[in-house]
Design a protein around this motif. Structure first.
Motif, PDB file in Angstrom:
ATOM      1  N   PHE A  92     -72.590  36.704 -45.314  1.00  0.00           N
ATOM      2  CA  PHE A  92     -72.452  37.498 -44.101  1.00  0.00           C
ATOM      3  C   PHE A  92     -72.052  36.699 -42.865  1.00  0.00           C
ATOM      4  N   GLY A  93     -72.435  35.426 -42.794  1.00  0.00           N
ATOM      5  CA  GLY A  93     -72.163  34.632 -41.599  1.00  0.00           C
ATOM      6  C   GLY A  93     -70.770  34.035 -41.557  1.00  0.00           C
ATOM      7  N   ILE A  94     -70.310  33.483 -42.683  1.00  0.00           N
ATOM      8  CA  ILE A  94     -69.018  32.806 -42.726  1.00  0.00           C
ATOM      9  C   ILE A  94     -67.826  33.778 -42.762  1.00  0.00           C
ATOM     10  N   PRO A  95     -67.908  34.914 -43.488  1.00  0.00           N
ATOM     11  CA  PRO A  95     -66.725  35.776 -43.617  1.00  0.00           C
ATOM     12  C   PRO A  95     -66.037  36.180 -42.318  1.00  0.00           C
ATOM     13  N   PRO A  96     -66.757  36.518 -41.226  1.00  0.00           N
ATOM     14  CA  PRO A  96     -66.025  36.859 -39.996  1.00  0.00           C
ATOM     15  C   PRO A  96     -65.183  35.713 -39.450  1.00  0.00           C
ATOM     16  N   VAL A  97     -65.648  34.468 -39.652  1.00  0.00           N
ATOM     17  CA  VAL A  97     -64.860  33.306 -39.213  1.00  0.00           C
ATOM     18  C   VAL A  97     -63.582  33.214 -40.038  1.00  0.00           C
ATOM     19  N   VAL A  98     -63.711  33.458 -41.345  1.00  0.00           N
ATOM     20  CA  VAL A  98     -62.551  33.411 -42.244  1.00  0.00           C
ATOM     21  C   VAL A  98     -61.562  34.527 -41.919  1.00  0.00           C
ATOM     22  N   LYS A  99     -62.102  35.744 -41.688  1.00  0.00           N
ATOM     23  CA  LYS A  99     -61.239  36.913 -41.510  1.00  0.00           C
ATOM     24  C   LYS A  99     -60.609  36.986 -40.117  1.00  0.00           C
ATOM     25  N   PHE A 100     -61.385  36.642 -39.088  1.00  0.00           N
ATOM     26  CA  PHE A 100     -60.954  36.934 -37.724  1.00  0.00           C
ATOM     27  C   PHE A 100     -60.870  35.712 -36.809  1.00  0.00           C
ATOM     28  N   GLY A 101     -61.373  34.570 -37.261  1.00  0.00           N
ATOM     29  CA  GLY A 101     -61.357  33.381 -36.422  1.00  0.00           C
ATOM     30  C   GLY A 101     -59.962  32.816 -36.220  1.00  0.00           C
ATOM     31  N   SER A 102     -59.725  32.226 -35.061  1.00  0.00           N
ATOM     32  CA  SER A 102     -58.442  31.581 -34.798  1.00  0.00           C
ATOM     33  C   SER A 102     -58.296  30.354 -35.686  1.00  0.00           C
ATOM     34  N   PRO A 103     -57.071  29.858 -35.894  1.00  0.00           N
ATOM     35  CA  PRO A 103     -56.893  28.624 -36.671  1.00  0.00           C
ATOM     36  C   PRO A 103     -57.710  27.461 -36.102  1.00  0.00           C
ATOM     37  N   GLN A 104     -57.820  27.390 -34.784  1.00  0.00           N
ATOM     38  CA  GLN A 104     -58.589  26.308 -34.162  1.00  0.00           C
ATOM     39  C   GLN A 104     -60.076  26.439 -34.487  1.00  0.00           C
ATOM     40  N   LEU A 105     -60.589  27.672 -34.434  1.00  0.00           N
ATOM     41  CA  LEU A 105     -62.000  27.900 -34.752  1.00  0.00           C
ATOM     42  C   LEU A 105     -62.284  27.570 -36.210  1.00  0.00           C
ATOM     43  N   GLN A 106     -61.384  27.969 -37.082  1.00  0.00           N
ATOM     44  CA  GLN A 106     -61.561  27.678 -38.504  1.00  0.00           C
ATOM     45  C   GLN A 106     -61.546  26.183 -38.773  1.00  0.00           C
ATOM     46  N   GLU A 107     -60.628  25.479 -38.134  1.00  0.00           N
ATOM     47  CA  GLU A 107     -60.565  24.026 -38.314  1.00  0.00           C
ATOM     48  C   GLU A 107     -61.841  23.351 -37.817  1.00  0.00           C
ATOM     49  N   LYS A 108     -62.412  23.915 -36.788  1.00  0.00           N
ATOM     50  CA  LYS A 108     -63.620  23.341 -36.192  1.00  0.00           C
ATOM     51  C   LYS A 108     -64.843  23.514 -37.086  1.00  0.00           C
TER      52      LYS A 108
END
Length: 440
Positions: free
Chosen positions: A130-146
């Motif tokens: 539940f916590g990681i999927p929103p980062v994968v689905k909606f996070g910016s490339p910069q947020l994902q890299e971080k």
């Protein structure tokens, strides 16, 4: 259960594991199921009731699961293959990440719940589910890299923080605020979150906060630091079931979060949360179905050997009647959940969310009702043993205390039943409008 092999007691296994024909499970699925059962039994289920009794799961369990990529299956299917391969994660117990589908997910979730108690598995899974999927689905490339390199490899633990003391299923009324600084570099968060699974162990959380006006349009999602971060206070909550799931109360007092930690766009948080809920509700339905199996099959086995009034309980028509009614509910639920898995596997994600979102809510609510029925039947048939926290009835007593954990989180039962019909009306009206018919 004590064994890695299929349990022959009626109602104890999904039909395909009793060698009945199924259109859903391939030879590869069945092969994975055997490996999955063996791994989870060795590393979790063999001691799950003991962990639940003690109220905690030892850290080495998380470490073993993480080491073998056995937390990744909690994520929505299809998996984030590009990211996983980039981080050196190529397979899960021999299944290539690019070949993973929802039926592998369901097999994993089913096995994770096979102990009958949900606390031990919940202590491991909430962040990935539940916590990681929103980062994968909606996070910016910069947020994902971080964040994703640490999150997906389990170096940093994560959870989901939506619910508040005065805003449970009513997500649109969240009051925790995030105010942007004058220079636009950070947000200051104030408020509290309650009943947050795994929160106490998490370095970060995906958190819903209010950045705008009232209602859902004022909500946004952020990756918020937790453990040892200035202004964050956490304490464990004692709950009646799922005792080792790490249920947590989080207080936030002028917590500063970098502006780049926003997930997606400001004001889109409600949309992101609702999309995430569909996966959460389906995973709950799968796990709850297995818990119901454990409860009912345990009662079935007990009734075969327990004697009263000169005959076994199974010789009593009223006992068989109870088992039959609960068993019919259980097998109907199992068939419905498998149908969902098939439909979602063969539909675009957006169409699945639109057409099946309401029905997924209904299925989650129904799963809680079925678990309640099966757990109640089991406790009644165990009699005094089912009312005792140790001995023969310990497991079914624990399962009954887990029932509210199936009926309340992920959207409480009555809210979801209402939501399901409102969503069905919404879908109907959209279809009717396309055909030029009058709306309802």
């Amino acid at each position: 259960m004590a064994s890695n092999s299929a349990n022959p007691i009626p109602f104890s296994e999904p039909p395909y594991l009793n060698n009945l024909p199924s259109p859903y499970y391939s030879a590869n699925h069945r092969s994975f199921q055997k490996r999955c059962r063996a791994f989870i039994h060795e590393h979790l289920n063999a001691h799950a009731v003991e962990y639940e009794r003690e109220g905690t799961v030892p850290p080495h369990v998380w470490e073993n699961f993480n080491k073998h990529n056995m937390l990744i299956p909690n994520m929505p299917s299809p998996l984030p293959v590009g990211w996983l391969k980039k981080l050196g994660i190529h397979d899960i117990l021999g299944v290539k990440v690019e070949e993973w589908d929802l039926f592998y997910t369901a097999i994993y979730l089913d096995e994770m719940s096979r102990s009958g108690v949900s606390g031990p598995s919940a202590s491991l899974t909430a962040g990935f589910a539940f916590g990681i999927p929103p980062v994968v689905k909606f996070g910016s490339p910069q947020l994902q890299e971080k964040f994703l390199p640490d999150f997906l490899t389990g170096k940093k633990r994560m959870c989901l923080a939506i619910t508040e003391p005065d805003a449970g299923s009513d997500v649109a009324n969240i009051t925790t605020t995030a105010v942007k600084s004058a220079d636009g570099k950070y947000y200051t968060i104030n408020g509290s979150k309650k009943w947050i699974t795994n929160g106490i162990w998490s370095e970060y959380t995906t958190m819903a906060v209010r950045t705008g006006g009232p209602g859902g349009s004022g909500l946004s999602l952020f990756v918020v630091p937790l453990k040892n971060h200035p202004g964050v206070t956490m304490r464990r909550l004692q709950v009646s079931g799922q005792t080792c799931g790490g249920t947590t109360y989080i207080e936030l007092d002028d917590v500063k979060v970098p502006a780049e930690n926003i997930i997606g766009q400001e004001g889109q948080g409600m949309k992101y949360v609702m999309t995430n809920f569909n996966h959460e509700r389906l995973t709950i339905a799968v796990g709850v179905t297995r818990q119901a199996r454990v409860a009912l099959s345990s009662a079935f086995e007990y009734c075969l050997k327990r004697e009263a009034f000169g005959k076994t309980l199974m010789d009593q028509p009223v006992v068989r009647h109870r088992l039959a009614k609960a068993g019919a509910e259980l097998e109907s639920l199992n068939a419905w959940v498998e149908q969902f898995l098939y439909q979602l596997s063969n539909m675009p994600k957006e169409e699945g969310d639109r057409r099946l979102g309401g029905l997924t809510a209904m299925a989650k609510a129904k799963a809680g009702m079925v678990l309640n029925e099966c757990a109640q039947v089991a406790v009644l048939l165990f009699g005094g043993n089912g009312f005792t926290k140790s001995g023969q009835g310990e497991l079914v007593e624990k399962i009954l205390r887990d029932v509210p954990g199936a009926r309340i989180p992920g959207g409480s039962e009555d809210v979801l039943l209402d939501l399901s019909v409102r969503q069905l009306v919404k879908v109907f009206n959209a279809q009717a409008q396309k055909l030029g018919q009058a709306k309802i």
